[in-house]
Design a protein around this motif. Structure first.
Motif, PDB file in Angstrom:
ATOM      1  N   PHE A   1       0.845  -1.197   0.000  1.00 57.16           N
ATOM      2  CA  PHE A   1       0.000   0.000   0.000  1.00 57.16           C
ATOM      3  C   PHE A   1       0.880   1.246   0.000  1.00 57.16           C
ATOM      4  CE2 PHE A   1      -3.422  -2.792   1.462  1.00 57.16           C
ATOM      5  CZ  PHE A   1      -4.529  -2.237   0.827  1.00 57.16           C
ATOM      6  N   TYR A   2       0.388   2.298  -0.605  1.00 53.29           N
ATOM      7  CA  TYR A   2       1.107   3.576  -0.583  1.00 53.29           C
ATOM      8  C   TYR A   2       0.115   4.725  -0.716  1.00 53.29           C
ATOM      9  CZ  TYR A   2       0.682   3.377  -5.730  1.00 53.29           C
ATOM     10  OH  TYR A   2       0.199   3.294  -7.020  1.00 53.29           O
ATOM     11  N   ARG A   3       0.534   5.893  -0.250  1.00 54.37           N
ATOM     12  CA  ARG A   3      -0.310   7.073  -0.307  1.00 54.37           C
ATOM     13  C   ARG A   3      -0.498   7.534  -1.756  1.00 54.37           C
ATOM     14  NH1 ARG A   3      -4.030   8.391   3.323  1.00 54.37           N
ATOM     15  NH2 ARG A   3      -3.227   8.458   5.464  1.00 54.37           N
TER      16      ARG A   3
ATOM     17  N   TRP B   1      -5.339   6.004  -0.744  1.00 60.86           N
ATOM     18  CA  TRP B   1      -4.394   4.894  -0.800  1.00 60.86           C
ATOM     19  C   TRP B   1      -4.467   4.191  -2.146  1.00 60.86           C
ATOM     20  CZ3 TRP B   1      -0.945   4.366   3.042  1.00 60.86           C
ATOM     21  CH2 TRP B   1      -1.254   4.896   4.296  1.00 60.86           C
TER      22      TRP B   1
ATOM     23  N   ASN C   1      -2.332   0.600  -4.319  1.00 61.25           N
ATOM     24  CA  ASN C   1      -1.626  -0.642  -4.032  1.00 61.25           C
ATOM     25  C   ASN C   1      -0.933  -1.147  -5.289  1.00 61.25           C
ATOM     26  OD1 ASN C   1      -1.524  -3.783  -3.715  1.00 61.25           O
ATOM     27  ND2 ASN C   1      -1.832  -2.993  -1.653  1.00 61.25           N
TER      28      ASN C   1
ATOM     29  N   HIS D   1      -5.740   1.281   3.469  1.00 60.96           N
ATOM     30  CA  HIS D   1      -4.704   0.559   4.205  1.00 60.96           C
ATOM     31  C   HIS D   1      -5.057   0.587   5.692  1.00 60.96           C
ATOM     32  CE1 HIS D   1      -1.100  -1.218   5.401  1.00 60.96           C
ATOM     33  NE2 HIS D   1      -0.225  -0.231   5.229  1.00 60.96           N
TER      34      HIS D   1
ATOM     35  N   TRP E   1      -2.171   0.894   8.408  1.00 65.15           N
ATOM     36  CA  TRP E   1      -1.156   1.904   8.119  1.00 65.15           C
ATOM     37  C   TRP E   1      -0.453   2.402   9.380  1.00 65.15           C
ATOM     38  CZ3 TRP E   1      -1.160   6.871  10.028  1.00 65.15           C
ATOM     39  CH2 TRP E   1      -2.356   7.325  10.609  1.00 65.15           C
ATOM     40  N   GLN E   2      -1.148   2.374  10.502  1.00 66.30           N
ATOM     41  CA  GLN E   2      -0.497   2.820  11.731  1.00 66.30           C
ATOM     42  C   GLN E   2       0.644   1.886  12.139  1.00 66.30           C
ATOM     43  OE1 GLN E   2      -4.156   3.114  14.080  1.00 66.30           O
ATOM     44  NE2 GLN E   2      -3.767   5.305  14.304  1.00 66.30           N
TER      45      GLN E   2
ATOM     46  N   GLN F   1       2.466   0.001   9.822  1.00 67.14           N
ATOM     47  CA  GLN F   1       3.506   0.105   8.802  1.00 67.14           C
ATOM     48  C   GLN F   1       4.038   1.519   8.626  1.00 67.14           C
ATOM     49  OE1 GLN F   1       2.351  -0.667   4.732  1.00 67.14           O
ATOM     50  NE2 GLN F   1       4.326  -1.605   4.257  1.00 67.14           N
TER      51      GLN F   1
ATOM     52  N   GLU G   1       3.294   5.537   6.843  1.00 69.38           N
ATOM     53  CA  GLU G   1       2.883   6.061   5.554  1.00 69.38           C
ATOM     54  C   GLU G   1       4.089   6.190   4.625  1.00 69.38           C
ATOM     55  OE1 GLU G   1      -0.345   9.244   5.769  1.00 69.38           O
ATOM     56  OE2 GLU G   1       0.662   9.478   7.706  1.00 69.38           O
TER      57      GLU G   1
ATOM     58  N   GLY H   1       5.831   3.936  11.103  1.00 73.10           N
ATOM     59  CA  GLY H   1       4.761   3.286  11.846  1.00 73.10           C
ATOM     60  C   GLY H   1       5.230   2.851  13.222  1.00 73.10           C
TER      61      GLY H   1
ATOM     62  N   TYR I   1       6.768  -5.418  10.705  1.00 72.07           N
ATOM     63  CA  TYR I   1       5.514  -5.372   9.956  1.00 72.07           C
ATOM     64  C   TYR I   1       5.426  -6.555   8.985  1.00 72.07           C
ATOM     65  CZ  TYR I   1       1.703  -3.848   6.991  1.00 72.07           C
ATOM     66  OH  TYR I   1       0.520  -3.812   6.297  1.00 72.07           O
TER      67      TYR I   1
END
Length: 251
Positions: free
Chosen positions: A135-137, A145, A147, A157, A160-161, A163, A165, A192, A199
């Motif tokens: 996942f990515y912003r 998000w 993927n 995601h 995300w907390q 992993q 951002e 994260g 992760y």
């Protein structure tokens, strides 16, 4: 409250994601070991906290988790919400009728997701392991998000907390007269609560649990299968010797 919040977020994500196309990237190998009870137990905890809010596992009962070394009291204390009972199936917190009314579709059931997603890129577990780690912003998407394994996926995601951002870095390349974007690497936006290695391990445990959940009896099946093969090998030897003894005087 956390359970309901994740329910709303992920339900919204799967509406758009249902119509997206998956990429042809090579999937990473998932560290699956369904005999590792510590991994399965951690995966079950992650599943309940981050997946069960929106995704049901309608063919799995909570008390089946005793097969991975948990006691019923441990399940009640750590994996059940106030309205759940030990003998019930794993049902999502979100109301299916409301989810369909609000978002147009329900998040899919995950009981056999690891078995159903196998493809040319690898096993279903490999796909899930890659998907949950890429996942990515992306501010152009409704959820914010995107993927790599499932471009334009509607699911946000939810972990995300853990992993952190990050954004994906692409470069433009010419291929057969056309310009295409090629993935170059990651750029961290914010860290994260877990290191990248932690992760990856957590996702590996979650995927390991999803693999086990698709066939909880697989360890028993393999164990019985080994004994059956040993019995057949022994019986074949005995039958061969009996046959030789019976026909030894026959000319």
């Amino acid at each position: 409250m956390k359970k309901v919040l994740f329910s709303l977020i992920a339900a919204l994500g799967f509406v758009a994601g249902a119509h997206a196309s998956e990429s042809s990237m090579v999937w990473d190998k998932a560290p699956v070991d369904v005999t590792n009870q510590a991994s399965l137990q951690n995966g079950a905890k992650l599943f309940v906290n981050y997946c069960l809010s929106c995704h049901s596992a309608a063919f799995m009962r909570f008390n089946r988790l005793t097969d991975i070394g948990l006691t019923e009291q441990q399940i009640k204390d750590n994996l059940l919400f106030t309205t759940d009972k030990i003998g019930e199936t794993m049902q999502a917190a979100i109301n299916p009728k409301e989810a369909k009314e609000w978002f147009g579709a329900n998040p899919p059931d995950l009981t056999v997701i690891a078995r159903s997603r196998a493809g040319s890129g690898g096993s279903g577990a490999d796909y899930l392991y890659t998907f949950l780690r890429t996942f990515y912003r992306d501010d152009t998407k409704p959820t914010g998000w995107n993927n790599l394994a499932f471009p334009s996926v509607g699911m946000p995601h939810v972990m995300w907390q853990l992993q952190g951002e990050r954004k994906a870095v692409f470069e433009q390349r010419e291929s057969h007269g056309q310009t295409e974007e090629v993935f170059k690497g990651w750029e961290e936006i914010s860290p994260g609560t877990m290191t990248p290695q932690q992760y990856d391990q957590a996702v590996g445990d979650l995927v390991n649990y999803l693999q086990w959940m698709g066939e909880p009896a697989q360890n028993t099946r393999i164990r019985i299968g080994v004994w059956v093969l040993l019995f057949l090998a022994g019986f074949t030897f005995i039958a061969w010797r009996l046959n030789a003894a019976y026909w030894k005087d026959v000319k």
